[in-house]
Design a protein around this motif. Structure first.
Motif, PDB file in Angstrom:
ATOM      1  N   GLU A 164       0.825  -1.216   0.000  1.00  0.00           N
ATOM      2  CA  GLU A 164       0.000   0.000   0.000  1.00  0.00           C
ATOM      3  C   GLU A 164       0.860   1.267   0.000  1.00  0.00           C
ATOM      4  OE1 GLU A 164      -0.578  -2.679   1.825  1.00  0.00           O
ATOM      5  OE2 GLU A 164      -2.715  -2.994   2.215  1.00  0.00           O
ATOM      6  N   ASP A 165       2.113   1.157   0.449  1.00  0.00           N
ATOM      7  CA  ASP A 165       2.987   2.333   0.465  1.00  0.00           C
ATOM      8  C   ASP A 165       3.429   2.762  -0.935  1.00  0.00           C
ATOM      9  OD1 ASP A 165       2.806   2.303   3.203  1.00  0.00           O
ATOM     10  OD2 ASP A 165       4.690   1.207   3.491  1.00  0.00           O
ATOM     11  N   HIS A 182      -2.230   3.726  -3.419  1.00  0.00           N
ATOM     12  CA  HIS A 182      -3.094   4.756  -2.822  1.00  0.00           C
ATOM     13  C   HIS A 182      -3.428   5.881  -3.802  1.00  0.00           C
ATOM     14  CE1 HIS A 182       1.165   5.774  -1.692  1.00  0.00           C
ATOM     15  NE2 HIS A 182       0.809   6.854  -2.352  1.00  0.00           N
ATOM     16  N   SER A 183      -3.401   5.570  -5.092  1.00  0.00           N
ATOM     17  CA  SER A 183      -3.707   6.598  -6.097  1.00  0.00           C
ATOM     18  C   SER A 183      -5.085   6.416  -6.720  1.00  0.00           C
ATOM     19  CB  SER A 183      -2.630   6.603  -7.195  1.00  0.00           C
ATOM     20  OG  SER A 183      -1.394   7.037  -6.672  1.00  0.00           O
ATOM     21  N   GLY A 184      -5.934   5.640  -6.068  1.00  0.00           N
ATOM     22  CA  GLY A 184      -7.282   5.461  -6.594  1.00  0.00           C
ATOM     23  C   GLY A 184      -7.292   4.548  -7.811  1.00  0.00           C
ATOM     24  N   PHE A 185      -8.455   4.517  -8.478  1.00  0.00           N
ATOM     25  CA  PHE A 185      -8.661   3.580  -9.578  1.00  0.00           C
ATOM     26  C   PHE A 185      -7.518   3.567 -10.585  1.00  0.00           C
ATOM     27  CE2 PHE A 185     -10.058   2.695 -13.909  1.00  0.00           C
ATOM     28  CZ  PHE A 185     -10.617   1.444 -13.766  1.00  0.00           C
ATOM     29  N   TRP A 186      -7.057   4.766 -10.985  1.00  0.00           N
ATOM     30  CA  TRP A 186      -6.050   4.828 -12.050  1.00  0.00           C
ATOM     31  C   TRP A 186      -4.656   4.418 -11.584  1.00  0.00           C
ATOM     32  CZ3 TRP A 186      -6.983   4.360 -16.891  1.00  0.00           C
ATOM     33  CH2 TRP A 186      -8.235   4.755 -17.387  1.00  0.00           C
ATOM     34  N   GLY A 187      -4.522   4.171 -10.300  1.00  0.00           N
ATOM     35  CA  GLY A 187      -3.279   3.589  -9.822  1.00  0.00           C
ATOM     36  C   GLY A 187      -3.429   2.114  -9.532  1.00  0.00           C
ATOM     37  N   GLY A 188      -4.648   1.585  -9.694  1.00  0.00           N
ATOM     38  CA  GLY A 188      -4.955   0.226  -9.259  1.00  0.00           C
ATOM     39  C   GLY A 188      -4.771  -0.842 -10.329  1.00  0.00           C
ATOM     40  N   ASP A 225     -10.941  -6.659   3.168  1.00  0.00           N
ATOM     41  CA  ASP A 225     -10.948  -5.988   4.467  1.00  0.00           C
ATOM     42  C   ASP A 225      -9.562  -5.875   5.084  1.00  0.00           C
ATOM     43  OD1 ASP A 225     -13.616  -5.630   4.438  1.00  0.00           O
ATOM     44  OD2 ASP A 225     -14.098  -7.373   5.698  1.00  0.00           O
ATOM     45  N   ASP A 226      -8.714  -6.877   4.819  1.00  0.00           N
ATOM     46  CA  ASP A 226      -7.416  -6.908   5.477  1.00  0.00           C
ATOM     47  C   ASP A 226      -6.346  -6.121   4.725  1.00  0.00           C
ATOM     48  OD1 ASP A 226      -7.556  -8.723   3.406  1.00  0.00           O
ATOM     49  OD2 ASP A 226      -6.287 -10.224   4.368  1.00  0.00           O
ATOM     50  N   ARG A 227      -6.735  -5.408   3.685  1.00  0.00           N
ATOM     51  CA  ARG A 227      -5.797  -4.561   2.959  1.00  0.00           C
ATOM     52  C   ARG A 227      -6.293  -3.112   3.007  1.00  0.00           C
ATOM     53  NH1 ARG A 227      -1.967  -7.387   0.059  1.00  0.00           N
ATOM     54  NH2 ARG A 227      -0.959  -5.358   0.110  1.00  0.00           N
ATOM     55  N   ASP A 228      -5.382  -2.185   2.743  1.00  0.00           N
ATOM     56  CA  ASP A 228      -5.718  -0.779   2.942  1.00  0.00           C
ATOM     57  C   ASP A 228      -5.636   0.030   1.645  1.00  0.00           C
ATOM     58  OD1 ASP A 228      -6.561   1.294   4.568  1.00  0.00           O
ATOM     59  OD2 ASP A 228      -4.509   1.952   4.996  1.00  0.00           O
ATOM     60  N   PHE A 229      -6.059  -0.569   0.542  1.00  0.00           N
ATOM     61  CA  PHE A 229      -6.066   0.154  -0.729  1.00  0.00           C
ATOM     62  C   PHE A 229      -7.279   1.081  -0.808  1.00  0.00           C
ATOM     63  CE2 PHE A 229      -3.991  -3.968  -1.733  1.00  0.00           C
ATOM     64  CZ  PHE A 229      -2.747  -3.466  -2.075  1.00  0.00           C
ATOM     65  N   ASN A 230      -7.147   2.165  -1.584  1.00  0.00           N
ATOM     66  CA  ASN A 230      -8.312   3.049  -1.737  1.00  0.00           C
ATOM     67  C   ASN A 230      -9.022   2.814  -3.075  1.00  0.00           C
ATOM     68  OD1 ASN A 230      -6.519   4.295  -3.452  1.00  0.00           O
ATOM     69  ND2 ASN A 230      -6.812   6.360  -2.645  1.00  0.00           N
ATOM     70  N   PHE A 231      -9.109   1.534  -3.449  1.00  0.00           N
ATOM     71  CA  PHE A 231      -9.837   1.120  -4.656  1.00  0.00           C
ATOM     72  C   PHE A 231     -10.140  -0.366  -4.493  1.00  0.00           C
ATOM     73  CE2 PHE A 231      -5.224   1.452  -5.404  1.00  0.00           C
ATOM     74  CZ  PHE A 231      -4.910   0.097  -5.429  1.00  0.00           C
ATOM     75  N   ARG A 232     -10.912  -0.901  -5.411  1.00  0.00           N
ATOM     76  CA  ARG A 232     -11.203  -2.337  -5.392  1.00  0.00           C
ATOM     77  C   ARG A 232      -9.933  -3.067  -5.812  1.00  0.00           C
ATOM     78  NH1 ARG A 232     -16.168  -0.120  -7.213  1.00  0.00           N
ATOM     79  NH2 ARG A 232     -17.837  -0.595  -5.732  1.00  0.00           N
ATOM     80  N   ASP A 233      -9.402  -3.861  -4.909  1.00  0.00           N
ATOM     81  CA  ASP A 233      -8.085  -4.454  -5.154  1.00  0.00           C
ATOM     82  C   ASP A 233      -8.129  -5.749  -5.944  1.00  0.00           C
ATOM     83  OD1 ASP A 233      -8.510  -6.577  -3.089  1.00  0.00           O
ATOM     84  OD2 ASP A 233      -8.476  -4.846  -1.747  1.00  0.00           O
ATOM     85  N   TYR A 258      -4.345  -6.876  -6.574  1.00  0.00           N
ATOM     86  CA  TYR A 258      -3.183  -6.321  -5.871  1.00  0.00           C
ATOM     87  C   TYR A 258      -3.018  -6.990  -4.514  1.00  0.00           C
ATOM     88  CZ  TYR A 258      -1.843  -2.184  -8.679  1.00  0.00           C
ATOM     89  OH  TYR A 258      -1.356  -1.331  -9.642  1.00  0.00           O
ATOM     90  N   ALA A 259      -3.904  -7.902  -4.171  1.00  0.00           N
ATOM     91  CA  ALA A 259      -3.934  -8.472  -2.821  1.00  0.00           C
ATOM     92  C   ALA A 259      -3.705  -9.973  -2.826  1.00  0.00           C
ATOM     93  CB  ALA A 259      -5.277  -8.163  -2.161  1.00  0.00           C
ATOM     94  N   GLY A 260      -3.220 -10.510  -3.943  1.00  0.00           N
ATOM     95  CA  GLY A 260      -3.024 -11.950  -4.046  1.00  0.00           C
ATOM     96  C   GLY A 260      -1.570 -12.301  -4.296  1.00  0.00           C
ATOM     97  N   HIS A 261      -1.253 -13.556  -4.074  1.00  0.00           N
ATOM     98  CA  HIS A 261       0.082 -14.062  -4.348  1.00  0.00           C
ATOM     99  C   HIS A 261       0.366 -13.947  -5.860  1.00  0.00           C
ATOM    100  CE1 HIS A 261       3.483 -16.324  -2.810  1.00  0.00           C
ATOM    101  NE2 HIS A 261       3.446 -17.089  -3.882  1.00  0.00           N
ATOM    102  N   ASP A 262       1.653 -13.961  -6.199  1.00  0.00           N
ATOM    103  CA  ASP A 262       2.040 -13.763  -7.601  1.00  0.00           C
ATOM    104  C   ASP A 262       1.577 -14.894  -8.511  1.00  0.00           C
ATOM    105  OD1 ASP A 262       3.398 -11.757  -6.369  1.00  0.00           O
ATOM    106  OD2 ASP A 262       5.358 -12.258  -7.188  1.00  0.00           O
TER     107      ASP A 262
END
Lengths: 309, 309
Positions: free
Chosen positions: B111-112, B117-123, B155-163, B183-187
């Motif tokens: 998330e850093d 943390h740039s919203g949809f267009w960063g997701g 819930d366990d991630r802190d992104f500001n978009f649908r991950d 963005y929240a799953g293993h490679d």
């Protein structure tokens, strides 16, 4: 064992001579074969999915109870050591919280086969769809809460239904499942399960023929583990279980049949995990030695977290 | 070559000292860096996707034309021998009519990171989605005509978009594409392409790191062919191409940029296949020797047409 085939509902005169009936007709004709047999006290092994309506399911369950005969749905995967171990490993948290499930199940079906011209209930959604749907329900230990499906009918094939369908399901816990089914594609049966801390893939997961062997690749931060499992003859096991169950303990269950019928009954009891009866355990353990001998461990792959831009 | 980094738009004074700018800012900040550079005659290699609006795309194209500088979008896969060969083989009909495309592209993003943390267009949709979207567009040689997407936020991630997002596309010719991005799953980066007469799969297809090597498994009635390809350094190639293109032939093209920007401009010219210029060919051939050395043929797998019930 003497085996006979019938293409019309079994009459009482015949019923008295047989121990069990394996109903493998098109799905919309399940009830007409199963109900009279069950009422006459003959055990029924019913091909999946159970029926095309809740009404048909309930009628067959009632016939099973009134006739005192076992009704068992022949969904074979949850009795298979390969799948049971897979579900157990995911439940133990080996790949962390589950995030997404993706599957492809395609097969080139001849239009002359009864599945090629029996409409929707003979097509890929109830037929192939039962596999990824049931697998992800067991892996996620939940029922889908939203569904989207897109179907197409290929011009160069002569099916009387949409022969290729893409399904998207939303599950509780922010989880997504996608799978594509086709009667018009080359043979593929594979899945990818992504967790927060690992993934599990297979490119041969639903078949029952000995070749190619079913396989699993489990990838975590500890490395990559590859396993193969030879398929087992689940038809004999399921038939034996159906016939012998009443003498050996709790019936292998109408409840289990419900669990895998694919209908969307909203009751909580419908969705309760099926308990394994002693007779089931006997069936599902059949493949274990071959399965376990496939275990191997490889050196971890190097997987950088910066492999994309 | 001297390389400098800037975190604010390049001023004209600086522009006069540099040959090219590689813009790798968050997508919604592409235009503010690219436009002044192009207007000043500095070539720009722009990270994909091109922009967040058609307006921004057109402004950068206009700046490229007025400044006489090359604008090239750094979508690297269609300059890669692995992908070029894949697309060519499918176009030659090796697996028959294409039926469906399925892909998984998941990665555990911090998330850093600015992408967190740039919203949809960063997701994941514009970032990861460009890969399966562009791959299937080239494999099917068509543009999608319908889209459905389902996004969830864990819930366990802190992104500001649908991950985590599942996408379904309908293409002309009764073809379906599905892909899941997270963005929240293993490679995982894999795809499965199903044709009427064969299939192509890869469980490592989009990366650029040397390990794991990218791979293809091509299955037809003639057997199973497995290939691997070591990734190539496409950043150096793309940069070199951008800078040298004006001296060596046709520009490697704003048109190519459009072709891969991911926006849905409905004009026919927008969707026309990009022609390969001499400078492109030089770039895309870089990986060939290693790629070709990976060729191997195995004995055909036995794949019965009755491996399921």
């Amino acid at each position: 064992m003497n085996i006979h085939a019938y293409d019309s509902p079994v009459r009482v005169a015949v019923v008295e001579l047989v121990a069990a009936v394996h109903v493998a007709t098109p799905v919309f004709r399940h009830r007409e074969f199963a109900e009279p047999a069950l009422e006459a006290g003959v055990h029924v092994l019913l091909e999946k999915p159970m029926a095309t309506s809740v009404e048909d399911c309930e009628a067959m369950i009632a016939a099973s109870e009134s006739g005192g005969a076992t009704l068992m749905v022949a969904y074979r995967m949850h009795q298979d050591a390969y799948m049971v171990e897979l579900v157990d490993r995911v439940a133990r948290g080996e790949i962390g919280e589950t995030r997404s499930f993706t599957s492809v199940f395609t097969h080139d079906i001849n239009e002359d086969n009864h599945r090629g011209h029996s409409g929707f209930w003979g097509g890929p959604v109830p037929d192939f769809g039962a596999y990824p749907l049931n697998l992800v329900r067991h892996l996620f230990r939940a029922e889908p809460v939203r569904v989207h499906a897109l179907g197409t009918r290929n011009d160069d094939r002569d099916f009387n239904f949409r022969d290729t369908v893409g399904v998207t399901l939303r599950f509780p816990g922010d989880r997504i499942a996608q799978y594509t089914l086709s009667y018009a594609g080359h043979d593929v049966d594979s899945f990818t399960l992504v967790g927060a801390e690992g993934s599990i893939t297979s490119d041969s997961c639903y078949g029952y023929a000995p070749e190619p062997p079913r396989n699993l690749t489990v990838t975590t931060e500890h490395g990559v583990e590859e396993r193969t499992a030879t398929s087992v003859d689940q038809f004999a096991g399921a038939t034996s279980s159906t016939v012998s169950a009443p003498a050996h303990g709790p019936s292998p269950t109408v409840r289990r049949g419900w669990r895998t019928c694919g209908c969307s009954r909203p009751s909580r009891s419908h969705c309760a995990p099926a308990r394994r009866s002693p007779s089931h355990r006997g069936t599902s353990d059949r493949g274990s030695p071959a399965h376990r001998s496939g275990r191997s461990r490889r050196a971890p792959r190097t997987r950088s977290r910066t492999t994309r831009s």
